[in-house]
Design an enzyme around this catalytic site. Structure first.
Site, PDB file in Angstrom:
ATOM      1  N   ASP A  90     -36.460   3.820  -3.201  1.00 32.65           N
ATOM      2  CA  ASP A  90     -35.359   3.675  -2.240  1.00 32.65           C
ATOM      3  C   ASP A  90     -35.598   2.480  -1.323  1.00 32.65           C
ATOM      4  O   ASP A  90     -36.732   2.217  -0.898  1.00 32.65           O
ATOM      5  CB  ASP A  90     -35.251   4.958  -1.417  1.00 32.65           C
ATOM      6  CG  ASP A  90     -34.001   5.019  -0.567  1.00 32.65           C
ATOM      7  OD1 ASP A  90     -32.968   4.466  -0.991  1.00 32.65           O
ATOM      8  OD2 ASP A  90     -34.054   5.620   0.522  1.00 32.65           O
ATOM      9  N   HIS A  91     -34.537   1.745  -1.002  1.00 30.90           N
ATOM     10  CA  HIS A  91     -34.561   0.647  -0.023  1.00 30.90           C
ATOM     11  C   HIS A  91     -35.798  -0.246  -0.157  1.00 30.90           C
ATOM     12  O   HIS A  91     -36.648  -0.296   0.746  1.00 30.90           O
ATOM     13  CB  HIS A  91     -34.480   1.204   1.400  1.00 30.90           C
ATOM     14  CG  HIS A  91     -33.105   1.629   1.792  1.00 30.90           C
ATOM     15  ND1 HIS A  91     -32.078   0.739   2.018  1.00 30.90           N
ATOM     16  CD2 HIS A  91     -32.583   2.863   1.984  1.00 30.90           C
ATOM     17  CE1 HIS A  91     -30.981   1.417   2.345  1.00 30.90           C
ATOM     18  NE2 HIS A  91     -31.261   2.704   2.322  1.00 30.90           N
TER      19      HIS A  91
ATOM     20  N   GLY B 139     -29.898   8.580   9.506  1.00 31.03           N
ATOM     21  CA  GLY B 139     -30.267   9.479  10.592  1.00 31.03           C
ATOM     22  C   GLY B 139     -29.079  10.315  11.023  1.00 31.03           C
ATOM     23  O   GLY B 139     -28.111  10.498  10.289  1.00 31.03           O
TER      24      GLY B 139
END
Length: 281
Positions: free
Chosen positions: A81-82, A179
């Site tokens: 991821d990312h 978030g």
């Protein structure tokens, strides 16, 4: 069984449901994600972010996930991821990740295309699928992601990007955040519909935590096939640990970790059930 992530997402695209991509950091988070997926009889994507490389042995982590995947009959994918660095992506490919995300969203479109295309060529030679992103998510509360600009995805740019890079699935920025939301979520579902009409690859929604269930379900109807979840699971674990030491005396670490896993599983189960979208299957 360990499978290529694109196989899972193509099935989801055909079935009009989404697959949970749970960010994990240790044994307990991996076990919780796979156990919940087994209980719900749904595929799952185990996602390790590049930002955790300093604290997680990537090769050992990959071996762990692959061993656990071999023991279950549900489809399990292992996703990077990312990732911002080519070296991290090559490392993940070498140790058996079944998909990687190159995040070039900070670059101008032309440079993002150039860099993403290079990653696609490398990954496809190894039989690994690729996720990319245009647009950018802002950072909400309790997130450990980097701060993004909050720039929404342009449908025309998305079409050009997918055609130019050959990317397998695309993260669309439609107003979700990494978030928890600081105020009322402002999710642009009409924009998502336009993006879905512009491209034919599976779409990804980052920022599943805190997003209203009704919005998620509508997003799935509009083409979202993968939803990333991190913060709500983390909050459940941290809240459990905080409460544990407020109410109990010193106990063995093994007991705490086992109980923490059980505290995370209901949160994961909630997401898996929403994403399954079973009324449309």
């Amino acid at each position: 069984m360990l499978v290529n992530t694109i196989e899972i997402l193509k099935d989801a695209q055909r079935g009009k449901y989404a697959v949970a991509a749970f960010n994990v950091y240790n044994l307990e988070t991996v076990q919780a994600a796979i156990h919940v997926a087994e209980q719900e009889n749904q595929p799952v994507i185990i996602a390790l972010g590049e930002r955790y490389f300093p604290t997680v042995d990537v090769e050992g982590f990959a071996a762990l996930v692959k061993a656990m995947a071999e023991k279950t009959s549900i489809p399990v994918a292992l996703h990077l991821d990312h990732a911002y660095e080519k070296e991290s992506i090559i490392r993940a490919i070498r140790c058996g990740f079944t998909s990687v995300m190159f995040d070039g969203s900070a670059y101008a479109l032309e440079e993002n295309v150039r860099r993403t295309k290079e990653i696609v060529e490398i990954a496809h030679m190894a039989g690994v699928s690729v996720e990319a992103e245009i647009g950018s998510l802002a950072k909400g509360e309790f997130s450990d992601e980097e701060e993004g600009t909050g720039t929404l995805t342009d449908p025309k740019a998305a079409k050009e990007f997918v055609e130019a890079t050959g990317v397998d699935f695309l993260a669309a920025a439609i107003g979700t955040v990494h978030g928890m939301y600081k105020g009322e979520p402002k999710i642009d579902l009409p924009l998502l519909e336009k993006i879905g009409q512009a491209v034919d690859v599976p779409l990804v929604l980052h920022g599943g935590s805190g997003t209203p269930e009704s919005v998620i379900k509508r997003a799935i109807d509009l083409g979202i096939c993968k939803v990333n979840v991190n913060t709500e699971v983390s909050m459940a674990a941290v809240s459990f640990i905080q409460n544990y030491f407020e109410t109990k005396q010193m106990v063995h670490l093994s007991t705490i970790m086992a109980d923490m896993q059980q505290a995370m599983e209901p949160v994961m189960t909630k997401f898996v059930r929403v994403f399954a979208n079973k009324e449309n299957q």
